[in-house]
Design a protein around this motif. Sequence first.
Motif, mmCIF file in Angstrom:
data_model
loop_
_atom_site.group_PDB
_atom_site.id
_atom_site.type_symbol
_atom_site.label_atom_id
_atom_site.label_comp_id
_atom_site.label_asym_id
_atom_site.label_seq_id
_atom_site.Cartn_x
_atom_site.Cartn_y
_atom_site.Cartn_z
ATOM 1 N N THR A 124 0.817 -1.215 0.000
ATOM 2 C CA THR A 124 0.000 0.000 0.000
ATOM 3 C C THR A 124 0.846 1.258 0.000
ATOM 4 O OG1 THR A 124 -0.094 0.025 2.422
ATOM 5 C CG2 THR A 124 -1.844 -1.170 1.266
ATOM 6 N N GLY A 125 2.175 1.126 -0.019
ATOM 7 C CA GLY A 125 3.047 2.288 -0.001
ATOM 8 C C GLY A 125 3.557 2.647 1.372
ATOM 9 N N HIS A 126 3.005 2.032 2.419
ATOM 10 C CA HIS A 126 3.418 2.373 3.773
ATOM 11 C C HIS A 126 4.749 1.730 4.161
ATOM 12 C CE1 HIS A 126 -0.783 3.614 3.873
ATOM 13 N NE2 HIS A 126 -0.516 4.295 4.958
ATOM 14 N N HIS A 127 5.107 0.630 3.515
ATOM 15 C CA HIS A 127 6.381 -0.004 3.841
ATOM 16 C C HIS A 127 7.536 0.808 3.252
ATOM 17 C CE1 HIS A 127 9.579 -3.016 4.055
ATOM 18 N NE2 HIS A 127 8.850 -3.589 5.009
ATOM 19 N N PRO A 128 8.658 0.951 3.987
ATOM 20 C CA PRO A 128 9.778 1.770 3.500
ATOM 21 C C PRO A 128 10.294 1.375 2.126
ATOM 22 C CG PRO A 128 10.105 1.221 5.802
ATOM 23 C CD PRO A 128 8.895 0.443 5.352
ATOM 24 N N THR A 129 10.306 0.074 1.805
ATOM 25 C CA THR A 129 10.835 -0.350 0.507
ATOM 26 C C THR A 129 9.939 0.121 -0.641
ATOM 27 O OG1 THR A 129 9.699 -2.492 0.622
ATOM 28 C CG2 THR A 129 11.902 -2.375 1.547
ATOM 29 N N THR A 130 8.631 0.064 -0.436
ATOM 30 C CA THR A 130 7.697 0.541 -1.460
ATOM 31 C C THR A 130 7.763 2.057 -1.591
ATOM 32 O OG1 THR A 130 6.234 -1.294 -0.863
ATOM 33 C CG2 THR A 130 5.310 0.420 -2.267
ATOM 34 N N ALA A 131 7.801 2.738 -0.449
ATOM 35 C CA ALA A 131 7.860 4.199 -0.459
ATOM 36 C C ALA A 131 9.117 4.693 -1.166
ATOM 37 C CB ALA A 131 7.805 4.732 0.975
ATOM 38 N N SER A 132 10.257 4.081 -0.882
ATOM 39 C CA SER A 132 11.516 4.497 -1.508
ATOM 40 C C SER A 132 11.510 4.214 -3.011
ATOM 41 C CB SER A 132 12.695 3.771 -0.847
ATOM 42 O OG SER A 132 12.815 4.143 0.506
ATOM 43 N N ALA A 133 10.947 3.082 -3.396
ATOM 44 C CA ALA A 133 10.862 2.760 -4.826
ATOM 45 C C ALA A 133 9.962 3.758 -5.551
ATOM 46 C CB ALA A 133 10.354 1.340 -5.017
ATOM 47 N N LEU A 134 8.877 4.182 -4.907
ATOM 48 C CA LEU A 134 7.997 5.191 -5.509
ATOM 49 C C LEU A 134 8.726 6.523 -5.674
ATOM 50 C CD1 LEU A 134 4.509 4.582 -3.866
ATOM 51 C CD2 LEU A 134 5.009 4.601 -6.316
ATOM 52 N N ARG A 135 9.559 6.878 -4.683
ATOM 53 C CA ARG A 135 10.347 8.115 -4.808
ATOM 54 C C ARG A 135 11.301 8.023 -5.994
ATOM 55 N NH1 ARG A 135 10.362 7.500 0.943
ATOM 56 N NH2 ARG A 135 9.040 9.090 1.897
ATOM 57 N N ALA A 136 11.905 6.861 -6.183
ATOM 58 C CA ALA A 136 12.802 6.659 -7.315
ATOM 59 C C ALA A 136 12.048 6.760 -8.638
ATOM 60 C CB ALA A 136 13.501 5.308 -7.201
ATOM 61 N N ILE A 137 10.856 6.184 -8.704
ATOM 62 C CA ILE A 137 10.039 6.265 -9.910
ATOM 63 C C ILE A 137 9.668 7.711 -10.215
ATOM 64 C CG2 ILE A 137 7.719 5.718 -10.804
ATOM 65 C CD1 ILE A 137 8.071 2.949 -9.457
ATOM 66 N N ALA A 138 9.285 8.459 -9.180
ATOM 67 C CA ALA A 138 8.915 9.860 -9.361
ATOM 68 C C ALA A 138 10.072 10.671 -9.956
ATOM 69 C CB ALA A 138 8.486 10.468 -8.027
ATOM 70 N N LYS A 139 11.302 10.306 -9.602
ATOM 71 C CA LYS A 139 12.473 11.076 -10.035
ATOM 72 C C LYS A 139 13.036 10.614 -11.375
ATOM 73 C CE LYS A 139 16.992 12.642 -8.321
ATOM 74 N NZ LYS A 139 17.894 12.675 -7.130
ATOM 75 N N TYR A 140 13.023 9.308 -11.635
ATOM 76 C CA TYR A 140 13.769 8.786 -12.778
ATOM 77 C C TYR A 140 12.913 8.317 -13.952
ATOM 78 C CZ TYR A 140 17.809 8.990 -9.702
ATOM 79 O OH TYR A 140 18.802 9.427 -8.874
ATOM 80 N N VAL A 141 11.625 8.099 -13.748
ATOM 81 C CA VAL A 141 10.764 7.662 -14.856
ATOM 82 C C VAL A 141 10.190 8.878 -15.560
ATOM 83 C CG1 VAL A 141 8.615 6.464 -15.456
ATOM 84 C CG2 VAL A 141 10.198 5.448 -13.808
ATOM 85 N N LYS A 142 10.284 8.882 -16.905
ATOM 86 C CA LYS A 142 9.777 9.988 -17.721
ATOM 87 C C LYS A 142 8.670 9.484 -18.640
ATOM 88 C CE LYS A 142 13.790 10.702 -19.563
ATOM 89 N NZ LYS A 142 14.499 9.603 -18.894
ATOM 90 N N LYS A 143 7.908 10.434 -19.138
ATOM 91 C CA LYS A 143 6.840 10.111 -20.084
ATOM 92 C C LYS A 143 7.411 9.339 -21.271
ATOM 93 C CE LYS A 143 2.987 12.296 -22.549
ATOM 94 N NZ LYS A 143 3.155 11.587 -23.817
ATOM 95 N N ASP A 144 6.721 8.302 -21.673
ATOM 96 C CA ASP A 144 7.057 7.446 -22.808
ATOM 97 C C ASP A 144 8.231 6.497 -22.550
ATOM 98 O OD1 ASP A 144 4.986 8.492 -24.374
ATOM 99 O OD2 ASP A 144 6.249 10.152 -25.053
#
Length: 277
Positions: A124-144
């Motif tokens: 659900t995003g509450h675990h540190p591993t999921t939260a950190s991975a989401l932060r990485a996605i927010a920073k490094y994943v781009k459109k397309d």
Amino acid sequence: MQEHYFELKVSVSSHHALFCDFLTDTLPIGFEETDDGFIIRSEDNLETIVWGLEQFAEALGKALGENIDIECEQTKLKNSDWVQLYQDSVKPLTIDKFYIHPTWDAPHKELINIEINPALAFGTGHHPTTASALRAIAKYVKKDDRVLDVGCGSGILAIGAIKIGAIVDACDTDIASVENSKQNAELNSVEFENLWEGSCSEAKDVYDVVVANIVADVLIFIANDLKSVLKEGGVLVLSGILNKYEAKVLKYYQDFEILEKIDQDEWVTLILKKGRK
């Protein structure tokens, strides 16, 4: 609705995150995290869960060579406020540009919303591993970008990447996780390009970003598979690593450049780039 339900309060002396992972993999229902443990509520008697927790604590203590104390207290309560009590225990969560909220809460007007059904008891995003991975996605994943989520679980990471505008494939060796990812994608009105039960070695493409939120030993075991599906210069996000195993994992990715490390509690997420400068 039954007249009564059972509430199980669990306190653990250490390794809270590992017990959280155990419950996530074991329970068919959601649970509430507290400072020193968990609260589990169900209309079914929870004595089997108590036994499982005690067995896990004993096995974990033997594996780590330390004493782990666990206390379990089950009570039988009237069911009149069961639903409201459960809903009050699950709060929305903001992680970078993402807003993760349960189905009964309103979406955020400015952030990227990810709707989840906590009753399914997956990530659900509450675990540190999921939260950190989401932060990485927010920073490094781009459109397309073409993205692969390996060990997709709830699909929350893949869904976040899709909502940024990426083209996303996902896989998991557990069919229940694949089904859960599919349900959560439908809940969020998004679609995977491809979703399959199995490993990343079955991928038919190469990707700009590969995300794997799995335990350290598995990240080591599938290192060559992860490398083979990542484009030259692509970004690899490795999460699910206890910080004491960081060096052990990095030995198998020495040909990668370390872009960033995200530390949270006793966990570390590694963001690596394929190919040295």
